[in-house]
Design an enzyme around this catalytic site. Structure first.
Site, mmCIF file in Angstrom:
data_model
loop_
_atom_site.group_PDB
_atom_site.id
_atom_site.type_symbol
_atom_site.label_atom_id
_atom_site.label_comp_id
_atom_site.label_asym_id
_atom_site.label_seq_id
_atom_site.Cartn_x
_atom_site.Cartn_y
_atom_site.Cartn_z
ATOM 1 N N GLY A 83 -10.310 20.023 -25.040
ATOM 2 C CA GLY A 83 -11.712 20.397 -24.887
ATOM 3 C C GLY A 83 -11.848 21.588 -23.943
ATOM 4 N N GLY A 126 5.038 9.067 0.178
ATOM 5 C CA GLY A 126 3.626 8.720 -0.005
ATOM 6 C C GLY A 126 3.537 7.474 -0.871
ATOM 7 N N VAL A 127 2.384 7.293 -1.488
ATOM 8 C CA VAL A 127 2.145 6.069 -2.250
ATOM 9 C C VAL A 127 3.128 5.952 -3.416
ATOM 10 C CG1 VAL A 127 0.351 4.674 -3.295
ATOM 11 C CG2 VAL A 127 -0.284 6.438 -1.699
ATOM 12 N N GLU A 138 11.060 12.749 3.477
ATOM 13 C CA GLU A 138 9.648 13.002 3.808
ATOM 14 C C GLU A 138 9.546 14.137 4.827
ATOM 15 O OE1 GLU A 138 6.394 11.949 3.003
ATOM 16 O OE2 GLU A 138 5.874 13.377 4.571
ATOM 17 N N HIS A 178 -9.897 -23.513 2.678
ATOM 18 C CA HIS A 178 -8.595 -23.812 3.287
ATOM 19 C C HIS A 178 -7.731 -24.561 2.293
ATOM 20 C CE1 HIS A 178 -5.631 -24.843 6.316
ATOM 21 N NE2 HIS A 178 -5.656 -26.088 5.838
HETATM 22 P P1 FAD Z 1 -6.635 11.189 -15.479
HETATM 23 O O1 FAD Z 1 -6.309 9.759 -15.454
HETATM 24 O O2 FAD Z 1 -5.565 12.164 -15.144
HETATM 25 O O3 FAD Z 1 -7.198 11.492 -16.936
HETATM 26 C C1 FAD Z 1 -7.573 12.754 -17.359
HETATM 27 C C2 FAD Z 1 -7.510 12.794 -18.873
HETATM 28 O O4 FAD Z 1 -8.093 14.002 -19.314
HETATM 29 C C3 FAD Z 1 -6.085 12.778 -19.424
HETATM 30 O O5 FAD Z 1 -6.000 11.901 -20.509
HETATM 31 C C4 FAD Z 1 -5.871 14.215 -19.884
HETATM 32 O O6 FAD Z 1 -4.964 14.315 -20.969
HETATM 33 C C5 FAD Z 1 -7.271 14.592 -20.313
HETATM 34 N N1 FAD Z 1 -7.554 16.031 -20.295
HETATM 35 C C6 FAD Z 1 -7.379 16.911 -19.282
HETATM 36 N N2 FAD Z 1 -7.830 18.136 -19.629
HETATM 37 C C7 FAD Z 1 -8.294 18.012 -20.886
HETATM 38 C C8 FAD Z 1 -8.901 18.933 -21.797
HETATM 39 N N3 FAD Z 1 -9.151 20.194 -21.453
HETATM 40 N N4 FAD Z 1 -9.235 18.474 -23.024
HETATM 41 C C9 FAD Z 1 -9.014 17.174 -23.384
HETATM 42 N N5 FAD Z 1 -8.462 16.282 -22.566
HETATM 43 C C10 FAD Z 1 -8.122 16.688 -21.331
HETATM 44 N N6 FAD Z 1 -4.805 4.991 -8.648
HETATM 45 C C11 FAD Z 1 -5.296 3.799 -8.271
HETATM 46 O O7 FAD Z 1 -6.492 3.697 -7.965
HETATM 47 N N7 FAD Z 1 -4.502 2.677 -8.221
HETATM 48 C C12 FAD Z 1 -3.190 2.733 -8.541
HETATM 49 O O8 FAD Z 1 -2.504 1.709 -8.488
HETATM 50 C C13 FAD Z 1 -2.639 3.977 -8.927
HETATM 51 N N8 FAD Z 1 -1.334 4.070 -9.262
HETATM 52 C C14 FAD Z 1 -0.829 5.282 -9.666
HETATM 53 C C15 FAD Z 1 0.524 5.356 -9.975
HETATM 54 C C16 FAD Z 1 1.063 6.562 -10.390
HETATM 55 C C17 FAD Z 1 2.536 6.636 -10.724
HETATM 56 C C18 FAD Z 1 0.225 7.705 -10.518
HETATM 57 C C19 FAD Z 1 0.777 9.004 -11.006
HETATM 58 C C20 FAD Z 1 -1.113 7.636 -10.195
HETATM 59 C C21 FAD Z 1 -1.659 6.426 -9.760
HETATM 60 N N9 FAD Z 1 -2.996 6.306 -9.391
HETATM 61 C C22 FAD Z 1 -3.497 5.107 -8.984
HETATM 62 C C23 FAD Z 1 -3.916 7.453 -9.460
HETATM 63 C C24 FAD Z 1 -4.757 7.376 -10.746
HETATM 64 O O9 FAD Z 1 -3.890 7.342 -11.855
HETATM 65 C C25 FAD Z 1 -5.689 8.561 -10.818
HETATM 66 O O10 FAD Z 1 -6.480 8.613 -9.659
HETATM 67 C C26 FAD Z 1 -6.598 8.444 -12.031
HETATM 68 O O11 FAD Z 1 -5.856 8.357 -13.231
HETATM 69 C C27 FAD Z 1 -7.551 9.642 -12.116
HETATM 70 O O12 FAD Z 1 -8.410 9.457 -13.183
HETATM 71 P P2 FAD Z 1 -9.066 10.691 -13.955
HETATM 72 O O13 FAD Z 1 -9.814 10.104 -15.090
HETATM 73 O O14 FAD Z 1 -9.763 11.554 -12.993
HETATM 74 O O15 FAD Z 1 -7.834 11.554 -14.518
HETATM 75 P P1 NAD Z 2 0.847 11.352 -1.536
HETATM 76 O O1 NAD Z 2 -0.051 12.408 -1.053
HETATM 77 O O2 NAD Z 2 0.491 9.931 -1.367
HETATM 78 O O3 NAD Z 2 2.287 11.512 -0.843
HETATM 79 C C1 NAD Z 2 3.032 12.685 -0.908
HETATM 80 C C2 NAD Z 2 4.008 12.695 0.259
HETATM 81 O O4 NAD Z 2 4.903 13.765 0.064
HETATM 82 C C3 NAD Z 2 3.325 12.909 1.605
HETATM 83 O O5 NAD Z 2 3.784 11.957 2.526
HETATM 84 C C4 NAD Z 2 3.729 14.319 1.984
HETATM 85 O O6 NAD Z 2 3.843 14.513 3.374
HETATM 86 C C5 NAD Z 2 5.084 14.432 1.296
HETATM 87 N N1 NAD Z 2 5.494 15.802 0.994
HETATM 88 C C6 NAD Z 2 4.733 16.821 0.524
HETATM 89 N N2 NAD Z 2 5.500 17.928 0.334
HETATM 90 C C7 NAD Z 2 6.765 17.581 0.673
HETATM 91 C C8 NAD Z 2 7.999 18.271 0.660
HETATM 92 N N3 NAD Z 2 8.092 19.530 0.267
HETATM 93 N N4 NAD Z 2 9.106 17.614 1.082
HETATM 94 C C9 NAD Z 2 9.037 16.320 1.495
HETATM 95 N N5 NAD Z 2 7.886 15.626 1.509
HETATM 96 C C10 NAD Z 2 6.766 16.239 1.089
HETATM 97 O O7 NAD Z 2 1.124 11.712 -3.073
HETATM 98 P P2 NAD Z 2 1.865 10.910 -4.213
HETATM 99 O O8 NAD Z 2 2.628 9.769 -3.653
HETATM 100 O O9 NAD Z 2 2.554 11.928 -5.037
HETATM 101 O O10 NAD Z 2 0.648 10.333 -5.026
HETATM 102 C C11 NAD Z 2 -0.318 11.217 -5.633
HETATM 103 C C12 NAD Z 2 -1.669 10.592 -5.712
HETATM 104 O O11 NAD Z 2 -1.683 9.504 -6.609
HETATM 105 C C13 NAD Z 2 -2.120 10.087 -4.363
HETATM 106 O O12 NAD Z 2 -3.259 10.820 -3.986
HETATM 107 C C14 NAD Z 2 -2.479 8.662 -4.551
HETATM 108 O O13 NAD Z 2 -3.764 8.387 -4.095
HETATM 109 C C15 NAD Z 2 -2.417 8.431 -6.056
HETATM 110 N N6 NAD Z 2 -1.684 7.174 -6.245
HETATM 111 C C16 NAD Z 2 -2.304 6.022 -5.860
HETATM 112 C C17 NAD Z 2 -1.636 4.828 -5.970
HETATM 113 C C18 NAD Z 2 -2.315 3.585 -5.519
HETATM 114 O O14 NAD Z 2 -3.529 3.582 -5.370
HETATM 115 N N7 NAD Z 2 -1.593 2.483 -5.297
HETATM 116 C C19 NAD Z 2 -0.337 4.783 -6.451
HETATM 117 C C20 NAD Z 2 0.264 5.973 -6.815
HETATM 118 C C21 NAD Z 2 -0.433 7.161 -6.719
#
Ligand code: FAD
Ligand code: NAD
Length: 475
Positions: free
Chosen positions: A122, A190-191, A211, A451
């Site tokens: 899109g 990070g996470v 890190e 409890h």
């Molecule tokens: P996205 O989920 O990235 O979705 C965007 C969608 O838009 C995608 O399907 C993409 O293909 C589509 N898109 C983009 N541009 C276009 C375009 N121009 N045309 C058509 N389609 C398009 N968050 C949590 O809260 N809890 C968790 O446990 C958690 N675990 C995570 C674990 C991992 C390994 C990762 C990578 C992330 C995790 N996150 C977690 C973060 C979470 O996935 C994101 O915050 C969330 O998916 C963001 O939602 P969004 O809809 O903004 O974007």
């Molecule tokens: P993050 O920001 O949590 O952690 C990235 C880490 O990489 C930081 O500690 C940073 O200091 C370090 N870093 C950055 N540059 C570096 C370098 N050059 N060398 C070494 N360390 C470096 O990001 P993430 O773990 O990649 O996750 C991305 C996003 O996805 C986060 O914003 C998180 O909120 C979301 N996420 C959420 C969940 C959850 O809610 N449980 C799980 C996975 C991901």
């Protein structure tokens, strides 16, 4: 010719698809465009969260934790098993099947709510036209009264660590490994680094996490972060803080990672290297010239507190805009925008967004850390309760960690709740509700908790804020 809609949403991740469904619930005519393509070439709704993030990672976290508990903990319960072996193919099949069920669920919800789905890219053109380029290359124009941009985010790549998807990989690749790497390197504690590092460590990898920062989990209350660091060490995660990676290269089947710490330069050899150094907003090819939508210097789509761009009828939500990159934050923004478009009242409380790290023990928090309250200058009081004093946690063989509450001294308001321990991600729900309603510590003290439950730890921590806890010494 164009098809006309009240609302066109670009992106069907956890920010975009709820926006589409809520708009359809308001009887608006809604389309949702998404281009997500899986490694096997299939298209799916749900974005990063369902396909490559929250859901597959939690499936593997659960499986790998059960594997570890079966090996190390079941005997404490008096359960004797034979040799416990890993069937990674079956574990991965389960992960894929959960993802498929969940993404299929969104298609079903779209159908049931009358949301028209378009597969393809899109692009917003001036005048609220969305140009959809289908998977077959065919173009279609959708005219919309309102457009919601929900294009999400992608992993940050490091130039000196060139991604190849096989040896040097991102979090998505690391969720789909078909063999346990004997040696796994992770850049970023990070996470993602901690969750995926935990998965592969439990399944047998030797995991080294590199890190850059000297401080561990700076966004987490530091007494909780310290406790977490101790547990990760016990699990066997080798977390190297204050370490800079200068380059990595693949030699044969091995990745050589060159890094520097206070002692000088070192080389680490691993079988796979995961780069998990954050994510960046994704807006590639999203905006044609002249739309009036602004992208800031960090790549985020600029929006106000209601997620409205400078163009009145264009909105943006989720990871593509400021704020924490969390699925539930994006979801609430999507729903808020759909409600506002329908003329309803809606707002987001950005101060009360919970965070959870799904490791073992889990870490969860909402509101301000003690460090943040201290820095604000407001007088505060702190209470905590260890799970070692919780009968339920003991029965679960999970008596580790604590609940910590930071409250204001002047009016007793709860300012932050921080948990490390069993089911922290579930327990935080009560904390969120309390803070959403501006609860005082006394409100929580006077709330009856069943409890024996883990939630009693929240109650006792609230009592301990005023040094009147029953089940612990009031230190
Ligand atoms: P996205 O989920 O990235 O979705 C965007 C969608 O838009 C995608 O399907 C993409 O293909 C589509 N898109 C983009 N541009 C276009 C375009 N121009 N045309 C058509 N389609 C398009 N968050 C949590 O809260 N809890 C968790 O446990 C958690 N675990 C995570 C674990 C991992 C390994 C990762 C990578 C992330 C995790 N996150 C977690 C973060 C979470 O996935 C994101 O915050 C969330 O998916 C963001 O939602 P969004 O809809 O903004 O974007
Ligand atoms: P993050 O920001 O949590 O952690 C990235 C880490 O990489 C930081 O500690 C940073 O200091 C370090 N870093 C950055 N540059 C570096 C370098 N050059 N060398 C070494 N360390 C470096 O990001 P993430 O773990 O990649 O996750 C991305 C996003 O996805 C986060 O914003 C998180 O909120 C979301 N996420 C959420 C969940 C959850 O809610 N449980 C799980 C996975 C991901």
């Amino acid at each position: 010719m164009s098809d006309d809609f009240d609302v066109v949403v670009i992106g069907a991740g956890p920010a975009g698809y709820p926006a589409a469904i809520r708009a359809a619930q308001h009887k608006l005519k809604v389309a949702c465009v998404d281009e997500w393509k899986n490694f096997d070439g299939s298209y799916a709704l749900g974005g990063t969260c369902l396909n490559a993030g929250c859901i597959p990672s939690k499936a593997l976290l659960e499986s790998s934790e059960l594997y570890q508990r079966a090996k190390e903990e079941f005997s404490h319960h008096g359960i004797r098993l034979g040799e416990i072996t890993l069937d990674l193919a079956a574990m991965q099949k389960r992960r894929a099947s959960i993802v498929k069920t969940m993404t299929g669920g969104i298609s079903a919800l779209f159908k049931a709510n009358g949301v028209v789905g378009y597969q393809g890219h899109g692009r917003l053109l001036p005048g609220n036209i969305v140009l959809v380029t289908g998977t077959d290359g065919a173009e279609k124009r959708l005219a919309a009264k309102h457009v919601i941009l929900a294009s999400g985010s992608v992993p940050v790549r490091l130039k000196p660590v060139p991604h190849d998807g096989k040896y040097i990989v991102d979090s998505w690749n690391a969720l789909e490994f078909d063999a346990v790497p004997a040696r796994l390197g992770v850049i970023g504690a990070g996470v993602i680094g901690l969750e995926l590092g935990s998965v592969w460590r439990r399944l047998g990898s030797n995991v080294t996490v590199i890190e850059a920062l000297d401080q561990f989990l700076p966004m987490v209350d530091q007494s909780i972060a310290k406790e977490a660091q101790r547990h990760f060490k016990k699990l066997g995660l080798d977390i190297k803080l204050g370490t800079t990676v200068s380059r990595a290269e693949v030699q044969g089947n091995t990745v050589s990672v060159v890094y520097t710490d206070a002692a000088g330069e070192h080389t680490l050899q691993v079988d796979k290297l995961v780069v998990a150094v954050g994510r960046r907003p994704y807006t590639d090819g999203l905006l044609a010239d002249g739309t009036g939508v602004v992208v800031d210097e960090r790549g985020f789509i600029a929006v106000d507190e209601h997620c409205r761009t400078p163009v009145q009828s264009v909105w943006a939500v989720g990871d593509a805009v400021r704020g924490p990159m969390l699925a539930h934050k994006g979801k609430e923004e999507g729903v808020m925008v759909a409600d506002l478009i329908a003329g309803r009242f809606a707002e987001m409380n950005y101060k009360v967004i919970p965070s959870v790290i799904y490791t073992a023990p889990e870490i969860a928090w909402v509101g301000l850390t003690e460090e943040q309250v201290k820095a604000s200058g407001r007088d505060y009081k702190v209470g905590s309760f260890p799970f070692s004093a919780s009968g339920r946690a003991r029965a679960m063989e999970a008596a580790v960690g604590m609940v910590k509450i930071v409250s204001a001294k002047d009016d007793d308001e709860i300012l932050g709740i921080h948990i490390i321990g069993p089911m922290a991600g579930e327990l935080i729900g009560e904390a969120v509700l309390a803070m959403e309603y501006s609860a005082s510590t006394e409100d929580l003290q006077r709330t009856i908790h069943a409890h024996p439950t883990l939630s009693e730890a929240l109650h006792e921590a609230a009592l301990n804020v005023d040094k009147i806890a029953i089940d612990s010494l009031n230190r």
